[in-house]
Scaffold this motif. Structure first.
Motif, PDB file in Angstrom:
ATOM      1  N   GLY A 423      -2.060   4.722 -17.428  1.00  0.00           N
ATOM      2  CA  GLY A 423      -1.595   5.953 -16.779  1.00  0.00           C
ATOM      3  C   GLY A 423      -1.234   5.989 -14.956  1.00  0.00           C
ATOM      4  N   ALA A 424      -2.783   4.793 -14.150  1.00  0.00           N
ATOM      5  CA  ALA A 424      -2.960   4.852 -13.239  1.00  0.00           C
ATOM      6  C   ALA A 424      -1.873   3.648 -12.306  1.00  0.00           C
ATOM      7  CB  ALA A 424      -4.287   3.775 -13.111  1.00  0.00           C
ATOM      8  N   GLY A 425      -0.833   3.452 -13.819  1.00  0.00           N
ATOM      9  CA  GLY A 425      -0.130   2.211 -13.060  1.00  0.00           C
ATOM     10  C   GLY A 425      -0.531   0.821 -12.804  1.00  0.00           C
ATOM     11  N   ILE A 426       0.579  -0.515 -12.454  1.00  0.00           N
ATOM     12  CA  ILE A 426       0.069  -1.452 -12.034  1.00  0.00           C
ATOM     13  C   ILE A 426       1.349  -1.918 -11.159  1.00  0.00           C
ATOM     14  CG2 ILE A 426       1.862  -2.198 -13.616  1.00  0.00           C
ATOM     15  CD1 ILE A 426      -0.107  -3.756 -14.934  1.00  0.00           C
ATOM     16  N   THR A 427       0.601  -3.199 -10.628  1.00  0.00           N
ATOM     17  CA  THR A 427       0.847  -4.149  -9.394  1.00  0.00           C
ATOM     18  C   THR A 427       1.026  -5.255  -9.920  1.00  0.00           C
ATOM     19  OG1 THR A 427      -0.564  -2.489  -7.545  1.00  0.00           O
ATOM     20  CG2 THR A 427       0.482  -5.262  -7.159  1.00  0.00           C
ATOM     21  N   ILE A 428       1.835  -6.364  -9.878  1.00  0.00           N
ATOM     22  CA  ILE A 428       2.618  -6.743 -11.170  1.00  0.00           C
ATOM     23  C   ILE A 428       2.710  -8.238  -9.756  1.00  0.00           C
ATOM     24  CG2 ILE A 428       4.302  -8.659 -12.261  1.00  0.00           C
ATOM     25  CD1 ILE A 428       5.200  -6.121 -13.459  1.00  0.00           C
ATOM     26  N   GLY A 468      -0.249  -0.594  -2.911  1.00  0.00           N
ATOM     27  CA  GLY A 468       0.614  -0.514  -2.046  1.00  0.00           C
ATOM     28  C   GLY A 468      -0.326  -1.538  -0.143  1.00  0.00           C
ATOM     29  N   PRO A 469       0.517  -2.128   0.473  1.00  0.00           N
ATOM     30  CA  PRO A 469      -0.091  -2.338   2.191  1.00  0.00           C
ATOM     31  C   PRO A 469      -0.820  -1.924   2.950  1.00  0.00           C
ATOM     32  CG  PRO A 469       2.461  -2.919   1.346  1.00  0.00           C
ATOM     33  CD  PRO A 469       2.062  -1.704   0.300  1.00  0.00           C
ATOM     34  N   GLU A 470      -0.796  -0.363   2.339  1.00  0.00           N
ATOM     35  CA  GLU A 470      -0.887   1.210   3.198  1.00  0.00           C
ATOM     36  C   GLU A 470      -2.875   0.940   2.788  1.00  0.00           C
ATOM     37  OE1 GLU A 470       0.921   2.737  -0.169  1.00  0.00           O
ATOM     38  OE2 GLU A 470       0.762   1.500   0.954  1.00  0.00           O
ATOM     39  N   LYS A 471      -2.548   0.417   1.382  1.00  0.00           N
ATOM     40  CA  LYS A 471      -4.291   0.740   0.689  1.00  0.00           C
ATOM     41  C   LYS A 471      -5.103  -1.006   0.876  1.00  0.00           C
ATOM     42  CE  LYS A 471      -4.979   2.384  -3.655  1.00  0.00           C
ATOM     43  NZ  LYS A 471      -4.230   2.651  -5.148  1.00  0.00           N
ATOM     44  N   LEU A 472      -4.460  -1.559   1.067  1.00  0.00           N
ATOM     45  CA  LEU A 472      -5.067  -3.010   1.276  1.00  0.00           C
ATOM     46  C   LEU A 472      -5.880  -3.442   2.316  1.00  0.00           C
ATOM     47  CD1 LEU A 472      -1.962  -5.112  -0.283  1.00  0.00           C
ATOM     48  CD2 LEU A 472      -3.989  -4.328  -1.222  1.00  0.00           C
ATOM     49  N   LYS A 473      -7.057  -3.887   1.890  1.00  0.00           N
ATOM     50  CA  LYS A 473      -8.056  -4.460   3.190  1.00  0.00           C
ATOM     51  C   LYS A 473      -7.944  -5.537   3.198  1.00  0.00           C
ATOM     52  CE  LYS A 473      -8.765   0.476   4.743  1.00  0.00           C
ATOM     53  NZ  LYS A 473      -7.698   0.806   4.826  1.00  0.00           N
ATOM     54  N   ASP A 474      -8.731  -5.758   4.576  1.00  0.00           N
ATOM     55  CA  ASP A 474      -8.851  -7.738   4.734  1.00  0.00           C
ATOM     56  C   ASP A 474     -10.949  -8.047   3.954  1.00  0.00           C
ATOM     57  OD1 ASP A 474      -8.357 -10.343   5.610  1.00  0.00           O
ATOM     58  OD2 ASP A 474      -9.638 -10.080   6.866  1.00  0.00           O
ATOM     59  N   GLY A 475     -10.678  -9.160   3.284  1.00  0.00           N
ATOM     60  CA  GLY A 475     -11.370  -9.120   2.392  1.00  0.00           C
ATOM     61  C   GLY A 475     -12.358  -8.580   1.201  1.00  0.00           C
ATOM     62  N   ALA A 476     -11.318  -7.635   0.670  1.00  0.00           N
ATOM     63  CA  ALA A 476     -11.203  -6.842  -0.116  1.00  0.00           C
ATOM     64  C   ALA A 476     -10.787  -8.066  -2.052  1.00  0.00           C
ATOM     65  CB  ALA A 476     -10.215  -5.772  -0.427  1.00  0.00           C
ATOM     66  N   LEU A 477     -12.161  -6.677  -2.874  1.00  0.00           N
ATOM     67  CA  LEU A 477     -12.007  -7.590  -4.218  1.00  0.00           C
ATOM     68  C   LEU A 477     -10.997  -7.096  -4.674  1.00  0.00           C
ATOM     69  CD1 LEU A 477     -14.952  -9.923  -3.734  1.00  0.00           C
ATOM     70  CD2 LEU A 477     -12.561 -10.242  -3.095  1.00  0.00           C
ATOM     71  N   ILE A 478     -10.331  -7.257  -5.426  1.00  0.00           N
ATOM     72  CA  ILE A 478      -9.000  -5.864  -6.586  1.00  0.00           C
ATOM     73  C   ILE A 478      -9.848  -6.707  -7.599  1.00  0.00           C
ATOM     74  CG2 ILE A 478      -7.078  -5.223  -7.101  1.00  0.00           C
ATOM     75  CD1 ILE A 478      -6.316  -5.498  -4.139  1.00  0.00           C
ATOM     76  N   GLN A 492     -11.795 -10.358 -13.698  1.00  0.00           N
ATOM     77  CA  GLN A 492     -12.101 -11.173 -12.934  1.00  0.00           C
ATOM     78  C   GLN A 492     -11.410 -10.309 -11.698  1.00  0.00           C
ATOM     79  OE1 GLN A 492     -13.651 -12.485 -11.055  1.00  0.00           O
ATOM     80  NE2 GLN A 492     -13.362 -14.945 -12.761  1.00  0.00           N
ATOM     81  N   VAL A 493     -11.563 -10.151 -10.558  1.00  0.00           N
ATOM     82  CA  VAL A 493     -11.720 -10.113  -9.562  1.00  0.00           C
ATOM     83  C   VAL A 493     -10.939 -10.705  -8.459  1.00  0.00           C
ATOM     84  CG1 VAL A 493     -12.943  -8.494  -9.196  1.00  0.00           C
ATOM     85  CG2 VAL A 493     -13.409 -10.731  -8.006  1.00  0.00           C
ATOM     86  N   LEU A 494     -10.084 -10.353  -7.774  1.00  0.00           N
ATOM     87  CA  LEU A 494      -8.915 -11.189  -6.791  1.00  0.00           C
ATOM     88  C   LEU A 494      -8.789 -11.017  -5.567  1.00  0.00           C
ATOM     89  CD1 LEU A 494      -5.366 -12.057  -7.574  1.00  0.00           C
ATOM     90  CD2 LEU A 494      -5.716 -10.489  -5.565  1.00  0.00           C
ATOM     91  N   ARG A 495      -8.967 -11.951  -4.438  1.00  0.00           N
ATOM     92  CA  ARG A 495      -9.713 -11.541  -2.909  1.00  0.00           C
ATOM     93  C   ARG A 495      -8.206 -11.288  -2.247  1.00  0.00           C
ATOM     94  NH1 ARG A 495     -13.446 -12.540   1.310  1.00  0.00           N
ATOM     95  NH2 ARG A 495     -12.493 -12.915   3.267  1.00  0.00           N
TER      96      ARG A 495
END
Length: 1262
Positions: A423-428, A468-478, A492-495
């Motif tokens: 239910g939290a959605g997805i980013t593709i 969304g772009p507003e939530k992305l921080k430089d160097g963050a691991l998602i 696994q995470v993605l930088r």
């Protein structure tokens, strides 16, 4: 039964169906009242309706008009019909008018009912004419109402046109009733088609707003059975809904969406009521949904959407039936609720969710199979239309991406957003088809369809949640949807890299007027702004994103980590560690390994692989620690795979302190301490967050040494290949220093190890047990010119030399040199770049270091200084020199025995063993180490004036100092003289041993063919003719010449080596390579030739005397020289000089190279090649002679023939070679090879034995 459905007025016509179709004529005069004039009479009387009359006759509608009781006819004039035919190319009207109808009324009376035309053309014409006819008479307009209001009302009337579905064509079957009669039923639920008339009866066929329509050009004409309105154009019959939708300008968008199948539905179904939104209403949908609907993948959803706006009931729902509380059910199943007022009608969805009302903007657009109402907004039930991510991806030209997802059964990721991320959605992160094509799916590197590798890759493109772009921080691991085996099923995470916009870039995302962001996922850029979808977000990527691979493959492209990788592969750990799940690699840079110096060499020794494994495993943590978690805590402990812990400290630098690395938040710097190594060993950790399939990689500035690895000074000396210095230390009784023992561990500890002023006066207040030791270790090349046997025997001199190279290091040095405990912002040691804890000493202390020699000498202290390289700006080296020396002994002369350049260094490390009770002490001290230098530091012995009393005068001290500056030059001259003398002595030995062989060789080379059968034959005949003395015929010239020849040769060789050193000033080793030795040997032949050529000339002439039957021509050497001078002058004496150089140049190169290589090979371990070894010298000398003569025979044959032949026989060296080969063949060039080889070994063994023995004697004497 069908007749019962007809209106009464029409049923009354049935008895008259056989009446004449000709217009009825009236016998009354023109002024008769209207009650006696019928519709047909009025039309026939007016010439404007002749075309209409013909059409009515063709359609068999004259009797119908005659028998109608009260009707309204909208009669097109002739001009209207002509314009209609020209404008529309109406084939029905045109065909009807083009046929001749003369006398048709007479024929009609003779026809039977079954003879009537039954084709569809007449039926279609009748239906179009019925649309102009009402079954009742319109009342006259209300003049009083018109005067009260300026607005003209619109009234809806019912025509006699009953639309039906098109038939298949003409038929012979009788119709269900008279073909010209209107039959109720059809596609409007049994109701006739409607038409609108303005209240003033001036316009007919208008829309709901009174616009459009056809003008009434001939006013109201009353007749006995109805009223006629002459109209200026033909009334178009409403087409089907599909055509209505296609022609309406406000419905162009929905028409562009509908596929052919849905359009056909609008034309083929009956009793339809459409509530269609106008073009503007579709702007309510998000742009991506409109793009989806416009694609070829939305047909099913478009069908659902059309059904949501379509009602199919038994009765068509004209607006007059849409009153308050009216509820209709659409084909989709949704419920529509209506409200009406005097001004408008509204419709809304009847759901539990509040919904906006939609207004009927244009109601009642008539069609042949229903009615169309234009509405202001969409009527879509909540949640009914939810395009899946798959449909959006297909819309965005990501079809290949979708196909690949299907091939690995990951369709759940793109078919339901709710199930994807709970239910939290997805980013593709989706690559388009052109991107995948650009990156070559067929090049063999892209995973195959359906493969596990492809599944991993695709899962890495899905991120749970809406990022969304507003939530992305430089160097963050998602976190991604990739469940990694190497993470034990963890995600696994993605930088993500985010940077502010800098110029124009397609990878920039903007929102309104805010500055753009440049976004990259795992290094891949985005092609456009993110696309919102239901429950998610799509980024179009510039390339596919590859998931992390194993740690070793990940490290491989990074050149700065190549030493760590090479070290790992040199062990057996490579295949093991890359598969261990959940690990963090702390990888030291190449510079870190370089800073370890000799420790790196030590660890890379084949015998130290066990220690290297421990070091590598100490850099691998048994857990996954990303940068954020490392920065978030302080003083944390992590266990390594080696078994011991590493310790993490956190430091936030002040504004004036150390510049922190950009590893994480703010100015945070992370420091790591190993479990072992030296106390001051600290490494800076830079959180790189380089992802692997099993964890993550970070960077270290220094190599970590675990407590289970012990590094002694002896091990470092061995790693430096300094065998000579190790032997000297052992000889001096200080081997315990190498093994890391303390004074109490060895009875061999000399008493003089205390400071110069007493046992406990070393300046730091500590006893000797707390001391460590730094050994200055000269390379083996540094001792090249040292008489090691003599030094070995001189015990006092040897001990002084060794003590001069050992520096005590107190325990307090580590505490002063390196920071201890938690580093604070006010710590004076914050400048990390200036610290080098791997050094055994502080090279920048600018203070004198006490050595063991300082106890007995004022000149025992040492100073370390930095010197810039004058030839290379920005570079330089550290030099160590003896302190307190006169200026002539300064380090400006790095080749002086009092100065040495520091090459590299290494620190010792304590080894601690683990017991059940904890750590079981140290087995080696942790202070000091080994410093490798390029020269030894000879203990300085001052002149007697300085040793036993003050200088008598400044001049005497100055003279003595000047005298010391000449030592080096005098030593060089003495060496050259010794080389000259020992070379001459060696030459005499060579002649005595080798002359009989040389005589045999020369006679074989110069005798005419057939004179001798071989070397043995030469010896036999010589002994038979001249006795034993005959074998030494011609020995005087060699005896006289060989001494200078060999003297010059060995002197030239010594000079050649000096030239090699002179032309290689930046060499790192004083040991000459084989090529350099060969070059020096070749050089020795140049001065040698000027002595050897005339001697060889005289020797050859004397050796060939007595050959054959001729008697002696010369009585001796002087006679030979005198005769040659008379014969051709100096030129004759020096004949064959070029041939001599051609022989001795390459020969000497092979000569000396073979000697040095063989002698070094034969020197026993632990001994120096410079030490005299009788067996090695003999064998090496013999091999040198063999090597020389192996290549010198051909030029020697030519030299001997050139020197022995009569004047004029040969014009030169090449002429001699040509004629020799022409006369005797190529084999002639190898004449004398056997004697030469027989002579080569013993003669040259004697030569070098004489040279080495005489050199030892000369060294002892001088």
């Amino acid at each position: 039964m069908r007749l019962l459905l007809l209106p009464v007025s029409i049923l009354s016509l049935i008895p008259c169906i056989l009446a004449s179709q000709s217009p009825l004529t009236s016998n009354a005069n023109a002024n008769a009242h209207s009650q006696s004039t019928t519709l047909v009479d009025a039309l026939s009387a007016d010439p404007d309706y002749t075309s209409l009359i013909k059409l009515l006759q063709r359609a068999r509608l004259i009797p119908t008009l005659n028998r109608l009781n009260g009707s309204t006819l909208f009669a097109p004039t002739n001009d209207a019909i002509a314009r209609h035919i020209a404008a529309t190319s109406n084939s029905i009207w045109h065909a009807a008018l083009s046929r001749e109808h003369e006398h048709e009324h007479e024929l009609e009376s003779q026809m039977k009912p079954d003879d009537h035309d039954k084709d569809n053309v007449n039926e279609a014409l009748r239906q179009e004419l019925f649309y102009h006819l009402l079954n009742y008479t319109l009342p006259p307009p209300d003049a009083s109402a018109s005067s009260k209001s300026s607005e003209v009302e619109v009234r809806t009337e019912k025509t006699l046109h009953y639309p039906r579905a098109p038939t298949e064509g003409p038929s012979d079957e009788p119709p269900p009733g008279p073909p010209w009669m209107p039959i109720p039923g059809g596609t409007l639920g049994g109701e006739p088609q409607r038409i609108r008339v303005t209240s003033d009866q001036k316009l007919v066929g208008v829309n709901c707003n009174g616009k459009g329509g056809v003008e009434v050009v001939k006013g109201r004409l009353e007749t006995a059975n109805g009223v006629i309105f002459g109209i200026g154009d033909v009334l178009p019959v409403p087409p089907n809904l599909a055509q209505v939708v296609a022609e309406h300008s406000s419905l162009s968008y929905i028409r562009s969406l509908l596929p052919t199948r849905l359009v056909s539905m609008l034309s083929s179904n009956s009793e339809l009521t459409l509530f269609l939104p106008t073009n503007d209403a579709w702007n309510e949908l998000p742009a991506i949904e409109r793009i989806y609907l416009e694609s070829s993948y939305a047909e099913d959803d478009l069908e659902s959407l059309l059904e949501m706006h379509t009602v199919e009931t038994k009765k068509v729902q004209w607006s007059s039936r849409l009153s308050d509380n009216t509820t209709l059910t659409t084909l989709y199943g949704s419920s529509l609720e209506f409200t009406s007022s005097s001004s408008e009608i509204s419709v809304s969805l009847n759901t539990s969710y509040p919904s906006d009302k939609s207004t009927l903007l244009e109601p009642d657009i008539f069609a042949s199979n229903g009615v169309l109402h234009l509405i202001s907004s969409l009527l879509i039930p909540p949640g009914s239309i939810q395009p899946t991510p798959e449909k959006y991806l297909l819309t965005l030209n990501c079809t290949t991406f979708v196909s690949l997802i299907h091939s690995v059964n990951l369709t759940s990721l793109i078919n339901s957003t709710d199930s994807n991320a709970k239910g939290a959605g997805i980013t593709i992160l989706a690559p388009r088809d052109d991107v995948l094509e650009l990156y070559g799916r067929d090049d063999g590197e892209f995973p195959k369809e359906g493969s596990p590798a492809l599944k991993r890759l695709l899962q890495y493109h899905f991120l749970p949640g809406i990022w969304g772009p507003e939530k992305l921080k430089d160097g963050a691991l998602i976190e991604t949807m990739l469940e990694e085996d190497g993470l034990e099923g963890g995600k696994q995470v993605l930088r993500v890299d985010v940077s502010p916009e800098n110029g124009v870039d397609v990878q920039v995302v903007r929102k309104s007027d805010k500055p753009g962001k440049k976004i990259r996922f795992a290094g891949a850029g985005i092609l456009d702004e993110p696309i919102p979808i239901d429950g998610g977000l799509i980024y179009l990527m510039s390339r596919p994103i590859e998931p992390p691979t194993d740690a070793l493959k990940t490290i491989l492209p990074s050149l700065e980590y190549s030493t760590f990788l090479a070290s790992l592969y040199s062990t057996s750990l490579a295949d093991v560690v890359k598969r261990i799940p959940r690990t963090t690699f702390l990888v030291p840079t190449n510079e870190a390994w370089k800073n370890l110096g000799l420790v790196t060499r030590y660890l890379l020794e084949p015998s130290k692989k066990a220690d290297l494994k421990k070091v590598i495993l100490h850099h691998i943590l048994g857990s996954v620690e990303y940068g954020e978690s490392l920065v978030g805590g302080s003083g944390r402990t992590f266990q390594s795979l080696e078994g011991s812990d590493i310790y993490l400290e956190r430091h936030i630098a002040s504004a004036s302190g150390m510049e922190a690395s950009t590893t994480a938040k703010g100015n945070t710097t992370l420091l790591v301490r190993p479990s072992g190594g030296w106390p001051s060993l600290v490494s800076r950790l830079t959180t790189r967050d380089i992802l692997t399939s099993t964890g993550v990689i970070h960077e270290l500035s220094d190599v970590l040494i675990p407590r289970t690895v012990g590094i002694t000074r002896g091990g470092l000396v061995r790693a430096a290949k300094a065998e000579i210095m190790m032997g000297l230390v052992e000889r001096a009784g200080l081997g315990w220093v190498l093994d890391g023992k303390t004074k109490n561990d060895s009875s061999a500890l000399p008493g003089e190890l205390a400071g110069p002023n007493g046992d406990n006066e070393d300046g730091d207040g500590e006893d000797e047990k707390g001391l460590g030791w730094a050994i200055l270790c000269p390379t083996d090349d540094a001792f090249e010119n040292v008489n090691l046997p003599k030094l070995w025997e001189d015990e006092d001199r040897l001990k002084s030399l060794v003590r001069q190279h050992i520096i005590p290091v107190p325990a307090s040095w580590d505490e002063q040199y390196r920071p201890k405990g938690n580093i604070r912002s006010d710590d004076p040691m914050l400048d990390w770049e200036e610290l080098d804890h791997s050094r055994p000493l502080d090279f920048d202390a600018k203070a004198a270091y006490t050595t063991l020699q300082s106890k007995t000498s004022l000149y025992g202290d040492l100073v370390i200084e930095w010197k810039d390289d004058v030839n290379k700006k920005g570079t330089g080296s550290y030099f160590v020199r003896v302190a307190s020396l006169p200026s002539s002994k300064s380090p400006s002369r790095p080749s002086a025995p009092s100065t040495a350049r520091i090459i590299t260094w290494g620190r010792t490390s304590p080894m601690q063993s683990l017991t059940p009770g904890g750590i079981n002490g140290e087995t080696s001290d942790s202070r000091g180490g080994v410093i490798l230098i390029d020269n030894f530091l000879m203990p300085y012995i001052p002149p007697w004036q300085s040793r036993y009393g003050p200088p008598i005068a400044t001049g005497i001290v100055g003279a003595e100092a000047d005298k010391s500056t000449k030592v080096s030059a005098s030593s060089s001259t003495a060496s050259s003289i010794k080389s000259f003398i020992s070379g001459g002595f060696g030459g005499v030995c060579a002649v005595l041993v080798g002359h009989p062989f040389d005589l045999t060789k020369t006679r074989l080379q110069t005798a005419p063919p057939g004179a001798y059968t071989g070397a043995v034959d030469v010896v036999k005949k010589t002994l038979a003719r001249d006795g034993v003395s005959g074998l030494y015929r011609g020995i005087v010239p060699p005896i006289l010449g060989v001494t200078p020849i060999f003297a010059v040769s060995f002197w030239g060789y010594d000079l050649g080596k000096k030239l090699v050193y002179a032309y290689t000033p930046n060499r790192t080793s004083k040991q000459l390579s084989t090529a350099e030795v060969a070059a020096a040997g070749f050089f020795s032949a140049i001065p040698q030739t000027f002595v050897a050529a005339p001697v060889e000339r005289a020797k050859v002439l004397l050796q060939i005397q007595g050959q054959g039957q001729s008697g002696p021509k010369y009585n001796g050497v002087i006679d030979v020289v005198r005769g040659l001078y008379r014969e051709g002058g100096i030129r004759s004496i020096f004949r064959g000089t070029g041939a001599t150089l051609a022989r001795d140049g390459p020969g000497s190169a092979a000569y000396f190279a073979a000697y040095e290589v063989t002698k070094k090979y034969l020197t026993p371990a632990g001994s120096s090649p410079s030490e005299l070894n009788l067996g090695a010298v003999i064998i090496a000398g013999g091999m040198a002679g063999v090597a020389m003569w192996s290549i010198a025979i051909p030029p020697d044959v030519l030299k001997s023939r050139l020197q022995s032949a009569p004047t004029g026989t040969y014009s030169g060296f090449l002429d001699c070679a040509r004629k020799t080969i022409a006369t005797d063949g190529v084999k002639a060039l190898w004449k004398g090879f056997g004697p030469a080889m027989a002579r080569a070994f013993p003669a040259n063994a004697a030569t070098f034995l004489g040279v080495e023995a005489s050199r030892v004697l000369l060294d002892k004497l001088f």
